[in-house]
Scaffold this active site. Structure first.
Site, PDB file in Angstrom:
ATOM      1  N   GLY A  13       6.657   0.766  -4.858  1.00  0.00           N
ATOM      2  CA  GLY A  13       5.889  -0.429  -5.183  1.00  0.00           C
ATOM      3  C   GLY A  13       6.070  -1.589  -4.224  1.00  0.00           C
ATOM      4  N   ASN A  15       4.070  -2.506  -1.823  1.00  0.00           N
ATOM      5  CA  ASN A  15       2.793  -3.228  -1.710  1.00  0.00           C
ATOM      6  C   ASN A  15       2.554  -4.101  -2.937  1.00  0.00           C
ATOM      7  OD1 ASN A  15       1.018  -2.663   0.753  1.00  0.00           O
ATOM      8  ND2 ASN A  15       1.882  -0.648   0.282  1.00  0.00           N
ATOM      9  N   ARG A  88      -1.907  10.022  -6.971  1.00  0.00           N
ATOM     10  CA  ARG A  88      -2.657  11.123  -7.574  1.00  0.00           C
ATOM     11  C   ARG A  88      -4.128  10.987  -7.205  1.00  0.00           C
ATOM     12  NH1 ARG A  88      -1.363  14.355 -11.795  1.00  0.00           N
ATOM     13  NH2 ARG A  88      -3.359  14.056 -12.812  1.00  0.00           N
ATOM     14  N   HIS A 106      -4.487   2.534   2.466  1.00  0.00           N
ATOM     15  CA  HIS A 106      -4.160   3.839   3.064  1.00  0.00           C
ATOM     16  C   HIS A 106      -3.457   3.605   4.392  1.00  0.00           C
ATOM     17  CE1 HIS A 106      -4.543   8.119   3.734  1.00  0.00           C
ATOM     18  NE2 HIS A 106      -4.874   7.843   4.977  1.00  0.00           N
ATOM     19  N   GLN A 170       2.405  -4.366   8.049  1.00  0.00           N
ATOM     20  CA  GLN A 170       1.007  -4.814   8.076  1.00  0.00           C
ATOM     21  C   GLN A 170       0.320  -4.586   6.723  1.00  0.00           C
ATOM     22  OE1 GLN A 170      -0.388  -6.636  10.472  1.00  0.00           O
ATOM     23  NE2 GLN A 170       1.687  -6.589  11.292  1.00  0.00           N
ATOM     24  N   GLU A 171       0.676  -3.490   6.061  1.00  0.00           N
ATOM     25  CA  GLU A 171       0.113  -3.252   4.720  1.00  0.00           C
ATOM     26  C   GLU A 171       0.393  -4.447   3.819  1.00  0.00           C
ATOM     27  OE1 GLU A 171       0.923   0.515   2.822  1.00  0.00           O
ATOM     28  OE2 GLU A 171       1.226   1.499   4.740  1.00  0.00           O
TER      29      GLU A 171
HETATM   30  C1  GRF Z   1       1.880   3.020   1.210  1.00  0.00           C
HETATM   31  O1  GRF Z   1       2.149   3.519   2.477  1.00  0.00           O
HETATM   32  C2  GRF Z   1       0.396   3.030   0.950  1.00  0.00           C
HETATM   33  O2  GRF Z   1      -0.363   2.831   2.087  1.00  0.00           O
HETATM   34  C3  GRF Z   1       0.165   4.421   0.404  1.00  0.00           C
HETATM   35  O3  GRF Z   1       1.290   4.716  -0.351  1.00  0.00           O
HETATM   36  C4  GRF Z   1       2.403   3.949   0.123  1.00  0.00           C
HETATM   37  C5  GRF Z   1       2.927   3.192  -1.052  1.00  0.00           C
HETATM   38  O4  GRF Z   1       4.087   2.462  -0.747  1.00  0.00           O
HETATM   39  N1  GRF Z   1      -1.078   4.479  -0.334  1.00  0.00           N
HETATM   40  P1  GRF Z   1       4.639   1.388  -1.768  1.00  0.00           P
HETATM   41  O5  GRF Z   1       4.880   2.113  -3.095  1.00  0.00           O
HETATM   42  O6  GRF Z   1       3.617   0.308  -1.902  1.00  0.00           O
HETATM   43  O7  GRF Z   1       5.908   0.901  -1.185  1.00  0.00           O
END
Ligand code: GRF
Length: 210
Positions: A13, A15, A88, A106, A170-171
């Site tokens: 988690g 992000n 999923r 992504h 960057q995310e």
């Molecule tokens: C991230 O790399 C995101 O791009 C992908 O799954 C990963 C999730 O990481 N969809 P986190 O749980 O947010 O640390």
């Protein structure tokens, strides 16, 4: 009225954490995980957010689980559903129910490297630029109107870990940004191309990378 957001996650988690810490003009009305032990759920609880664990392993059929998940989401009346590491594949019926208000992040520059192991594949292909994408979810896996992308350089000495770390940083920038734009009503979908009202440049982020 602030934008009501439901977050779906399966794991650490980070992000989701970046979204919370960005102090966006949104109300996170529920955080739902298909994995009861997800670290992201614990973080949500620590921050006083409503959490729901729906264990997918008790359902044999994806459609049945997704229908239950969709009903749970709708109970919270979200304006936006955010997939933050939700690991999923979602069934077409689920996606249809939330189309236009379902965002995903992504870890690649889509349409390159949809699916899993994006960093390994980027290194194996020898690409020199990699990155991440926030997009609206459609029935085609990791394909859908792109909201924002960030590009990072690939170094000759990168490992999947160093590259993933550079992309993840960057995310954590672009996901909160995309959600802010959605909440502010700034995103316009022109036949599958998402543009930002009155802004021609902000949807591409070029990082020099650390
Ligand atoms: C991230 O790399 C995101 O791009 C992908 O799954 C990963 C999730 O990481 N969809 P986190 O749980 O947010 O640390």
């Amino acid at each position: 009225m602030s934008c009501r957001v439901v977050v779906l996650l399966s794991g650490r988690g980070s992000n989701f954490q970046a979204i919370v810490e960005a102090a966006l003009p949104i109300e996170i009305v529920a955080v739902i995980s298909n994995r009861p032990q997800a670290a992201g759920l614990a973080f949500a609880r620590e921050h006083g957010l409503k959490t729901v664990a729906l264990d997918h392993t008790v359902h044999t059929e994806r459609e049945a689980f997704d229908a239950q998940l969709a009903d749970e989401i709708e109970r919270h009346q979200p304006d936006l559903v955010v997939l933050a590491g939700y690991m999923r594949i979602l069934s077409p019926a689920f996606i249809k129910r939330f189309e236009g208000r379902l965002l995903n992040i992504h870890p690649s520059l889509l349409p390159m490297f949809p699916g899993l192991k994006t960093h390994e594949r980027a290194l194996a292909e020898g690409v020199k630029i990699h990155g991440c994408t926030v997009h609206f979810v459609t029935a085609q896996l990791d394909h859908g109107p792109i909201v924002i992308q960030a590009a990072v350089p690939v170094r000759a000495d990168d490992t999947t870990i160093t590259l993933a770390t550079r992309v993840l940083a960057q995310e954590h920038q672009i996901y909160p940004q995309a959600i802010r734009w959605f909440a502010e009503g700034k995103l316009v979908n022109n036949g599958g191309c998402v543009n930002l009202k009155g802004d021609l440049t902000s949807q591409s982020v070029l990082s020099t990378g650390a």
